[in-house]
Every structure is written in structure tokens, then in C-alpha cells.
Write an enzyme that holds these catalytic residues in place. Structure first.
Site, PDB file in Angstrom:
ATOM      1  N   CYS A 350       0.814  -1.201   0.000  1.00 33.33           N
ATOM      2  CA  CYS A 350       0.000   0.000   0.000  1.00 33.33           C
ATOM      3  C   CYS A 350       0.862   1.273   0.000  1.00 33.33           C
ATOM      4  O   CYS A 350       1.313   1.689  -1.056  1.00 33.33           O
ATOM      5  CB  CYS A 350      -0.973  -0.019   1.182  1.00 33.33           C
ATOM      6  SG  CYS A 350      -2.408   1.050   0.943  1.00 33.33           S
ATOM      7  N   ALA A 351       1.116   1.878   1.135  1.00 33.37           N
ATOM      8  CA  ALA A 351       1.957   3.075   1.164  1.00 33.37           C
ATOM      9  C   ALA A 351       3.332   2.780   0.581  1.00 33.37           C
ATOM     10  O   ALA A 351       3.918   3.623  -0.117  1.00 33.37           O
ATOM     11  CB  ALA A 351       2.091   3.588   2.596  1.00 33.37           C
TER      12      ALA A 351
END
Length: 470
Positions: A350-351
Site C-alpha cells: 500500500c503506502a
């Protein structure tokens, strides 16, 4: 057998005050000198940060061995019901009390999966009594019908007490108590309707502790004071102590080391700091048990990777909030790109996926992946089932996992020539990137459910370390 006293804090619906009560209870009992084990039902990364803060006293760890005790997740969808007891026992070892904050409404679970991953299911798996937090702001006598319905819906769920939240006045409290006298469920606390404690939200959760540590400490102390003033702590502790022994064995991250004897321990750098706050404590434990030296670093502040880094883990968080600062740290972006291009194993979720992209909202990122990310109005949220499309540093082709997505960004393209995962539920698509040693994806996974992923990753890091030594 596990005999740790335990409570599950649940509610009829989201927004009723579970986090207020659970965090306040953790802090209040910790202030009394009890070693409290904090837990959260579901995949949430943010509440456990507040829980970890709550079980410290003024920043001093209140746990066996004097070390900080992390908040831990109990997710029956991602890890399976069979791991709930063992993971709980692992986290609660050596504690005087465990407090488990529920998710959504008491009986709400994974969409279309019945009770799976619900707070009710976890309470049954832990044989733990439930304290129901009820938002009483717009009702009086009806509260008895609501509590009776929740208490009788599933006879295996033991609702041992009620905490009334957002009570307007002494008269309102009397009406509520009179109504509940006939329900058979005792009132164990009353919290008055007051101004919100200073805990700002983002998307569907609180702003992470790492982004506002000083303010979060003050908020946690205020929650403890409210709970002390409004709740019967002795009655709640007695209820927790009424939980029967749990027939389970604690989960252990130990196993056959992934690093051959005599090869030394590869250094795996794990991103942290305010921009990368989403991680499960078990991941670091698994990497360490597999033979790695895990070293944290902060991509906002550190201009170099830890000395001798031979593998990189970049988890989730809110990089969009810090895109200018992440972009401005050009020395570290260059170091990450060079490590990835050299073939080092990199696991990004994700990030981390966004950080490896070319850009995020127009700001240059590491440029490891030929993709660009931007914020969107649409929140992508929910459980997923996926299969590894090909071999990678993290998983063998065909490895099946259950995971979770939580983001408000769009990546273009969403998958590389060699995707990381083939999502098979709730829809069918490919997503993510596998190139050289990089495995990057939006999908959050829990390695306790697939410890072979951590072992495989450490083994690949050891192989890369050996190549660097030649």
C-alpha cells in the site's frame, strides 16, 4: 491453558464509543499498575497504536520485561479462526488483564460470510465476556429492548455488562438504569455527553499516534480520567476474571531459521515514522525468528538506509500526507532505488507501493516502479482473497492469501507485466508488481497466517547478502 482475565468491548454499531471505552479502560487499569494486553478485532492498524500508548504509563512501559507492549490484531478472516486463540495467548503472555476492542457492530463480520471476523465470533473463540457500549443519546426505555436483543441473539455470546455513552443528565441516567433493571444485564458505567476528546480522524479511523504523539498522550490520559470517573472498574475487573480458562497454545514465531548456519544475519530495514505506521507486530517477530536483524528507519528523516541493509520492508500508512517531505529526501529515495535495482528483496504494501512509484500526486518518489499514484475521492476498502501469480521474494506461485485493502489512492497502471497477485474475491483482477526482488501491492497481508512468506523473504535476503560478499 490460558487463564488471563479478559474483556471484549463491543457495541451495537460503529460510532458508539468502543475506542473511547476500550482505550480508556486500558489506560485506567494500566495506571493502577496492571500489565494490560491490548487487542483489536479486525485489520485496523490505527487503534492498536492508541492501545499501545494507553498501556504505557506516562510513556513508561507497563509490561513484563519492561518493554513496550504493542497493540495486536485478532482477525479471523485474514488469519483464520484457528489462530485467534494462539495469537491472543502470545500477546497476552505475562499480563494481568487483556482488553479486546471490537470492530463495527457486535455481530457484523466479513461481508457475506456470516459471523466470520465479527466481534461476536472472536468473543466466542476467546470465551471472553462482552461489555456492550451503547450510545444512549437519543433513547431512554428503548435501551432495554436494544440490550435484550443483543444479549439474546446468540446464546454463546455472553454480554456481561453495559456501558452507557453520551448520557445527557442525571434524569436521563435514571431513566436508562430503570429500563435496564429488568434486562438482567448490569450497568457497569455511564459516560456523560461531553465535548469530543482531541482525537482527529482521517478516512475511517483516527489519525495515527506517530503523527501526533504528544497530543495522543494527552488524549489517552483524558480518556482514562473519563473512564475512571464514569465506570465501575472493580466490577469490570471482576467480570474479566470470570472468563474461563482458554484451552489453547500460544502462537510462536520461532521455526527453522531461513538463514544457513554460519552465514550471518541479513539486515532487513523496516520503514517507520509518521508516514509508514501500518504494520503487524508479528511480522517483525517472524523476520527475527527466521534469522534477520530487523532495523527500523524513517523515510522522512533518514537520508541513508541502515548500514548493511540487504532487504527492505515498506508497509502501509499515509504517504500522501507527507508526499512533499518524502520527495524532498532525495538521498534516501536514490538509496532505495539503487538497492531495488541491485536485486535486493523488497516487500512493499500500500503506502510502500506508492513510495516505490515514479510519483505521488505529482511529487517524485523512488521511481522503482513504472507507475504514478494520485489521491482520489473513492475509498477502496474491504477483505480480499488472492493468489500469487508468479514466484517472488515473498511468495511462491500459487500461494493463496487473504488480505485487506484500505486506500484512497489510484495507481496507474495498477499492475505490472508480472503482477503480484491475482485477486479472486470479491472480484477477479490482477494487481501489483513483481520485478527483480521487488514485491509491491496494495494488499495488506498478515504473515502469521502464512509464516512461510517471512521465511522465504529472509532466505532471499540471505542469498542477496551472499552475492554482495562475492
Amino acid at each position: 491453558m490460558v487463564t488471563v482475565p479478559r474483556l471484549v468491548v463491543a457495541a451495537p454499531s460503529s460510532g458508539s464509543g468502543k475506542t473511547t471505552v476500550a482505550t480508556g479502560l486500558m489506560a485506567a487499569f494500566s495506571e493502577r499498575g496492571l500489565a494490560v494486553s491490548p487487542h483489536k478485532v479486525g485489520p485496523d492498524y490505527i487503534d492498536p497504536g492508541y492501545h499501545a500508548l494507553a498501556v504505557s504509563s506516562g510513556g513508561r512501559a507497563v509490561s513484563s520485561g519492561g518493554r513496550a507492549r504493542p497493540g495486536r490484531n485478532l482477525d479471523a478472516y485474514m488469519c483464520g479462526p484457528g489462530l485467534i486463540g494462539p495469537l491472543f495467548a502470545h500477546g497476552a503472555a505475562g499480563c494481568d488483564l487483556a482488553v479486546v476492542e471490537g470492530v463495527m457492530g457486535l455481530y457484523d463480520g466479513a461481508s457475506g460470510q456470516g459471523e466470520l471476523a465479527s466481534t461476536a465470533q472472536v468473543s466466542k473463540l476467546l470465551r471472553a465476556p462482552v461489555v456492550l457500549v451503547v450510545d444512549a443519546s437519543s433513547q431512554s426505555r428503548s435501551v432495554a429492548a436494544l440490550v435484550h436483543g443483543f444479549a439474546s441473539w446468540d446464546p454463546e455470546v455472553r454480554i456481561g455488562g453495559v456501558i452507557l455513552n453520551k448520557v445527557a443528565s442525571d434524569r436521563h441516567e435514571r431513566l436508562l438504569r430503570d429500563a435496564l433493571d429488568e434486562s438482567g444485564v448490569p450497568v457497569m458505567g455511564v459516560l456523560r455527553r461531553t465535548g469530543q476528546v482531541g482525537t482527529p480522524s482521517r478516512h475511517l479511523g483516527l489519525v495515527p499516534v506517530a503523527e501526533r504523539h504528544a497530543e495522543a498522550v494527552a488524549s489517552t490520559r483524558e480518556l482514562a480520567a473519563r473512564v475512571r470517573a464514569g465506570c465501575d472498574l472493580e466490577a469490570l475487573l471482576a467480570l474479566a476474571r470470570s472468563a474461563p480458562a482458554l484451552d489453547t497454545t500460544a502462537w510462536e514465531p520461532a521455526g527453522a531459521p531461513a538463514v544457513p548456519a554460519g552465514h550471518g544475519r541479513p539486515v532487513i530495514a523496516v520503514a517507520g515514522g509518521p508516514a509508514f505506521t501500518f504494520s503487524y507486530a508479528e511480522h517483525t517477530e517472524l523476520l527475527t525468528a527466521a534469522g534477520a536483524d530487523v532495523v527500523p528507519f524513517d523515510p522522512l528523516r533518514d537520508e541513508r538506509l541502515p548500514a548493511g541493509t540487504r532487504g527492505l520492508v515498506i508497509g502501509g500508512g499515509f504517504p500522501e500526507v507527507y508526499a512533499p517531505e518524502l520527495s524532498a529526501n532525495e538521498p534516501l529515495r536514490k538509496a532505495v532505488a539503487e538497492l531495488a535495482h541491485a536485486g535486493a528483496p523488497v516487500a512493499a504494501e500500500c503506502a510502500g507501493l506508492l513510495y516505490l512509484a515514479r510519483s505521488l500526486d505529482g511529487k517524485p518518489m523512488c521511481g522503482v516502479l513504472a507507475a504514478d499514484a494520485r489521491m482520489s475521492e473513492r475509498l477502496t476498502l474491504g477483505y480480499r482473497e488472492a493468489v500469487a501469480v508468479g514466484d517472488s521474494a515473498l511468495a511462491r506461485a500459487g500461494t493463496r492469501v487473504r488480505g485487506h485493502e484500505f486506500h484512497r489512492t489510484v495507481l496507474e497502471p495498477g499492475a505490472g507485466d508480472a503482477p503480484a497477485w491475482g485477486v479472486v474475491h470479491p472480484d477477479r483482477r490482477v494487481e501489483g508488481f513483481v520485478q527483480r526482488g521487488v514485491h509491491a501491492s496494495y494488499l495488506h497481508t498478515h504473515w502469521a497466517a502464512a509464516p512461510e512468506m517471512a521465511h522465504r523473504f529472509v532466505a532471499r535476503c540471505a542469498e542477496f547478502m551472499a552475492r554482495c560478499a562475492v
